[in-house]
Design a protein around this motif. Structure first.
Motif, PDB file in Angstrom:
ATOM      1  N   GLU A  49       0.837  -1.210   0.000  1.00 37.99           N
ATOM      2  CA  GLU A  49       0.000   0.000   0.000  1.00 37.99           C
ATOM      3  C   GLU A  49       0.870   1.259   0.000  1.00 37.99           C
ATOM      4  O   GLU A  49       0.565   2.236  -0.684  1.00 37.99           O
ATOM      5  CB  GLU A  49      -0.933  -0.014   1.208  1.00 37.99           C
ATOM      6  N   ARG A  50       1.963   1.259   0.752  1.00 39.38           N
ATOM      7  CA  ARG A  50       2.881   2.402   0.733  1.00 39.38           C
ATOM      8  C   ARG A  50       3.513   2.566  -0.647  1.00 39.38           C
ATOM      9  O   ARG A  50       3.727   3.679  -1.109  1.00 39.38           O
ATOM     10  CB  ARG A  50       3.964   2.236   1.803  1.00 39.38           C
ATOM     11  N   ALA A 105       2.383  -5.371  -6.938  1.00 37.24           N
ATOM     12  CA  ALA A 105       2.425  -6.739  -6.425  1.00 37.24           C
ATOM     13  C   ALA A 105       3.752  -6.934  -5.711  1.00 37.24           C
ATOM     14  O   ALA A 105       4.811  -6.640  -6.266  1.00 37.24           O
ATOM     15  CB  ALA A 105       2.271  -7.741  -7.556  1.00 37.24           C
ATOM     16  N   LYS A 106       3.698  -7.377  -4.481  1.00 40.06           N
ATOM     17  CA  LYS A 106       4.909  -7.601  -3.689  1.00 40.06           C
ATOM     18  C   LYS A 106       4.965  -9.072  -3.299  1.00 40.06           C
ATOM     19  O   LYS A 106       3.947  -9.666  -2.955  1.00 40.06           O
ATOM     20  CB  LYS A 106       4.890  -6.777  -2.400  1.00 40.06           C
ATOM     21  N   THR A 107       6.148  -9.631  -3.339  1.00 41.36           N
ATOM     22  CA  THR A 107       6.384 -10.975  -2.825  1.00 41.36           C
ATOM     23  C   THR A 107       7.549 -10.908  -1.860  1.00 41.36           C
ATOM     24  O   THR A 107       8.445 -10.065  -1.999  1.00 41.36           O
ATOM     25  CB  THR A 107       6.717 -11.976  -3.949  1.00 41.36           C
ATOM     26  N   ALA A 119      -1.801  -4.637  -4.182  1.00 39.08           N
ATOM     27  CA  ALA A 119      -2.547  -3.448  -3.779  1.00 39.08           C
ATOM     28  C   ALA A 119      -2.766  -2.589  -5.008  1.00 39.08           C
ATOM     29  O   ALA A 119      -1.962  -2.604  -5.950  1.00 39.08           O
ATOM     30  CB  ALA A 119      -1.785  -2.660  -2.716  1.00 39.08           C
ATOM     31  N   GLU A 120      -3.867  -1.875  -4.999  1.00 42.39           N
ATOM     32  CA  GLU A 120      -4.128  -0.953  -6.091  1.00 42.39           C
ATOM     33  C   GLU A 120      -4.858   0.261  -5.551  1.00 42.39           C
ATOM     34  O   GLU A 120      -5.511   0.209  -4.514  1.00 42.39           O
ATOM     35  CB  GLU A 120      -4.919  -1.620  -7.222  1.00 42.39           C
ATOM     36  N   GLY A 121      -4.713   1.342  -6.279  1.00 37.25           N
ATOM     37  CA  GLY A 121      -5.378   2.578  -5.916  1.00 37.25           C
ATOM     38  C   GLY A 121      -5.589   3.415  -7.166  1.00 37.25           C
ATOM     39  O   GLY A 121      -4.807   3.347  -8.111  1.00 37.25           O
ATOM     40  N   CYS A 122      -6.661   4.166  -7.168  1.00 34.44           N
ATOM     41  CA  CYS A 122      -6.950   5.057  -8.287  1.00 34.44           C
ATOM     42  C   CYS A 122      -6.807   6.494  -7.810  1.00 34.44           C
ATOM     43  O   CYS A 122      -7.196   6.828  -6.684  1.00 34.44           O
ATOM     44  CB  CYS A 122      -8.358   4.790  -8.823  1.00 34.44           C
ATOM     45  N   PHE A 123      -6.263   7.308  -8.681  1.00 33.38           N
ATOM     46  CA  PHE A 123      -5.957   8.689  -8.329  1.00 33.38           C
ATOM     47  C   PHE A 123      -6.354   9.606  -9.472  1.00 33.38           C
ATOM     48  O   PHE A 123      -6.399   9.198 -10.633  1.00 33.38           O
ATOM     49  CB  PHE A 123      -4.454   8.851  -8.066  1.00 33.38           C
TER      50      PHE A 123
END
Length: 143
Positions: A49-50, A105-107, A119-123
């Motif tokens: 998210e960060r 995407a983090k692993t 995580a995703e976000g729209c801006f």
């Protein structure tokens, strides 16, 4: 005369104490790994998210680098940032409004194997041709 039962009472106390310790160790071994796995997963999700927010800020900086650019140049500048998908570009007299989605995407390897978080976000960012830049606005993502 001894009170307390002598040698057999002493053995019973050690046996009860040993049984309690074995039960506590078994419960701890059964409960601790899932809790640690969940905590590790939550930490990875927070990192993702960060990263979404940081990528959105990098995209904002790329957009505001040239406020006089045309819509296609702004779309290309936002699209050049890794993980960014431009959803809409709308021009009005005040400037250009871009809505974009950031996906990360983090692993990570952990004691429990590989863990994955997305995580995703729209801006939305308004790039004004003149004047101070507008703030980056977080929006709900379309399905």
């Amino acid at each position: 005369m001894r009170y307390g039962g002598g040698r057999s009472a002493h053995r019973r106390r050690w046996l009860v104490a040993g049984t309690v310790l074995v039960v506590l160790a078994a419960v701890g071994a059964a409960v601790a790994p899932p809790l640690l796995r969940d905590r590790s997963q939550q930490r990875l999700e927070r990192r993702a998210e960060r990263e979404v927010t940081a990528t959105a800020q990098r995209t904002r900086a790329a957009l505001l680098a040239e406020p006089a650019a045309r819509e296609t140049a702004l779309r290309d500048a936002a699209g050049a940032v890794a993980g960014v998908e431009v959803l809409t570009v709308a021009a009005d007299p005040a400037g250009v409004r871009l809505v974009f989605r950031v996906r990360v995407a983090k692993t990570a390897a952990s004691v429990f194997g590989w863990q994955r978080a997305t995580a995703e976000g729209c801006f939305a960012q308004v790039v004004r041709r003149a004047g101070a830049p507008a703030a980056l606005e977080r929006l709900p993502c379309p399905s």
